[in-house]
Design an enzyme around this catalytic site. Structure first.
Site, PDB file in Angstrom:
ATOM      1  CB  VAL A 137      -0.798  -0.008   1.117  1.00 43.48           C
ATOM      2  CG1 VAL A 137      -1.651   1.158   1.243  1.00 43.48           C
ATOM      3  CG2 VAL A 137      -2.011  -1.179   1.033  1.00 43.48           C
TER       4      VAL A 137
ATOM      5  CG  ASP B 268       9.362  -0.520   5.672  1.00 48.21           C
ATOM      6  OD1 ASP B 268       8.102  -0.752   5.090  1.00 48.21           O
ATOM      7  OD2 ASP B 268       9.952  -1.358   6.433  1.00 48.21           O
TER       8      ASP B 268
ATOM      9  CB  THR C 102      -4.277  -3.041  11.137  1.00 50.99           C
ATOM     10  OG1 THR C 102      -4.724  -2.663   9.728  1.00 50.99           O
ATOM     11  CG2 THR C 102      -3.916  -1.555  11.454  1.00 50.99           C
TER      12      THR C 102
ATOM     13  CB  THR D  41      -8.000  -1.501   7.347  1.00 54.34           C
ATOM     14  OG1 THR D  41      -7.755  -1.334   6.178  1.00 54.34           O
ATOM     15  CG2 THR D  41      -9.358  -1.752   7.874  1.00 54.34           C
TER      16      THR D  41
ATOM     17  CB  CYS E  16      -8.016  -6.418   2.806  1.00 52.85           C
ATOM     18  SG  CYS E  16      -6.462  -5.117   2.641  1.00 52.85           S
TER      19      CYS E  16
ATOM     20  NE  ARG F 240       1.764  -9.135   3.899  1.00 56.98           N
ATOM     21  CZ  ARG F 240       1.572  -7.656   4.020  1.00 56.98           C
ATOM     22  NH1 ARG F 240       1.695  -7.240   4.903  1.00 56.98           N
ATOM     23  NH2 ARG F 240       1.113  -7.183   3.020  1.00 56.98           N
TER      24      ARG F 240
END
Length: 438
Positions: free
Chosen positions: A22, A40, A90, A125, A265, A336
């Site tokens: 993202v 990062d 998240t 999120t 997500c 992931r």
């Protein structure tokens, strides 16, 4: 002069905290208009970007080589910026409760280098309230500054869909929000630089947080319905894809399909919403029911494979079973929260040691997260069963003649599971194949 105007003039810089699937595309997009620092904590990832390599494959190596983003693993560089975008994952814990560690850690790091007059916008999120109730106190503690006086916050939920080349940052409407009217105007103006399809100004940060978390919850529920239909229709010996094609001719039929629901997500966000609801005394019924169905689909597919093997007199224990595709979705290297691991683990419960092939996946990530080392397509031979779990482009051109070569010459009926239904079932002769699709 507003912060937006100072960014345009080059007097101030924007930082992007978190350079994953993202964050990195957002950084690259903003860098076409203003000065950007891409931070990062993962120095190895930053080193790849500096070499012009895009490990996410979201924008491609050429775009990384050409971008003016100042990629860094040094948080001191954040002090040079006044507009900060936080785009970190998240995830959820094993018990499906929110794991806010990444966003809290990013807030602590950013807080140490936050300066007066800054605006911090979160894209991660979260459930409604996290930005103001969790992140702001951390920023204040680490910076010694006061929110609303020394710095402002906003929220603009990410909508980048990994692997999707159509719905990009430039082509989708971007939700923006701010803690007050002035902040909202600044945030909206900055995002209009890259969100060419326009922005939607939410009336509050909590509204924007809620909007994001229900988007994926809605998709999750609809896919769960399709998965439940698939299980019902299999018991009726009816092909689900054929049913959906027929029903899809109605103008208002929703075009959802059954499948594995993984990734960071759709398979995660609903748990953020239900966690917050639980804390307020409401126990979700529809959302959690959908989650249970979708979380069990890997096990269901593995069981279906074993049943097909038994029906074809194929010994299960010690069988050679190939799994093609391991990522959470097609044409994306991200492993992931992939639900293909559930197929793999369930097959192992039956005494099968599956061979996994994925030419698209991040092999280092898969080995680190799951302890799985990928084989190659050349290793797919003398199979007792094959499961095509992910619809990668590399698998689309495979013919039935190619598939036949994967099986042991002595094998009678070939057990073949086409999870996503990417092949024409009519090309699989019933005398030669035990074909199954979700």
């Amino acid at each position: 002069m507003s912060l937006y105007e100072r960014l345009l003039s080059g007097e101030e810089k924007l930082s992007l905290v978190g350079l994953g699937y993202v964050g990195m595309p957002i950084a690259v997009a903003f860098a076409k208009k203003i000065k950007v620092v891409g931070y990062d904590f993962n120095a190895e990832k930053v080193a790849l970007y500096k070499k012009g390599i895009d490990p996410t494959r979201e924008v491609g190596d050429a775009a990384i080589k050409e971008t003016s983003v100042d990629f860094t693993a040094d948080p001191e560089k954040l002090r040079e910026c006044k507009f900060h975008v936080v785009a970190v994952p998240t995830p959820v814990n094993e018990d499906h409760t929110p794991d806010l560690t990444p966003v809290e850690s990013a807030s602590r790091t950013l807080g140490k280098y936050l300066t007066k007059g800054s605006i911090v916008v979160y894209e991660s999120t979260v459930y409604p309230g996290v930005t103001e109730d969790v992140c702001v106190p951390i920023l204040e503690k680490e910076s010694g500054l006061k929110c609303g006086v020394d710095f402002k916050v906003g929220y603009s939920p990410e909508r980048i869909n990994p692997g999707d080349k159509v719905h990009r940052l430039e082509t989708i409407t971007k939700i923006v929000s701010g803690m007050d009217k002035e902040t909202l105007e600044e945030v909206a103006n900055v995002y209009k630089l890259v969100a060419l399809a326009g922005v939607h100004e939410a009336e509050s940060i909590k509204v924007a947080e809620a909007a994001k978390v229900i988007e994926n919850s809605q998709r999750d529920i609809n896919i769960a319905f399709m998965n439940e239909l698939s299980m019902i229709f299999h018991k009726m010996d009816i092909d689900t894809k054929s049913v959906l094609e027929a029903a899809g001719t109605k103008w208002n039929f929703l075009n959802f399909k059954p499948g594995l629901v993984g990734g960071h997500c759709i398979g995660v966000d609903p748990y953020y919403l239900t966690y917050k609801a639980e804390s307020l005394g409401y126990h979700s019924q529809i959302i959690l029911s959908g989650r249970r169905i979708n979380d069990d689909m890997g096990k269901y597919i593995a069981e279906s494979c074993v049943k097909k093997m038994i029906a074809c007199d194929v010994p299960v224990k010690g069988a050679r079973v190939g799994i093609l595709g391991f990522t959470f979705k097609e044409n994306c290297p991200d492993t992931r929260n992939t639900k293909v691991i559930d197929i793999y683990n369930e097959l192992k419960e039956y005494g099968i040691d599956p061979i996994v092939v994925d030419p698209t996946a991040d092999s280092d990530e898969a080995n680190r997260l799951y302890g799985i080392a990928f084989d190659t397509m050349d290793d797919i031979h003398d199979m007792d069963a094959v499961i095509v779990a992910v619809a990668h482009e590399e698998f689309l051109g495979i013919t039935t003649e190619d598939i036949k070569k994967w099986y042991a010459p002595s094998r009678g009926k070939r057990v073949f599971l086409d999870v996503k239904g990417i092949y024409n079932k009519n090309e699989f002769d019933e005398a030669e194949f035990a074909y199954w699709r979700l």
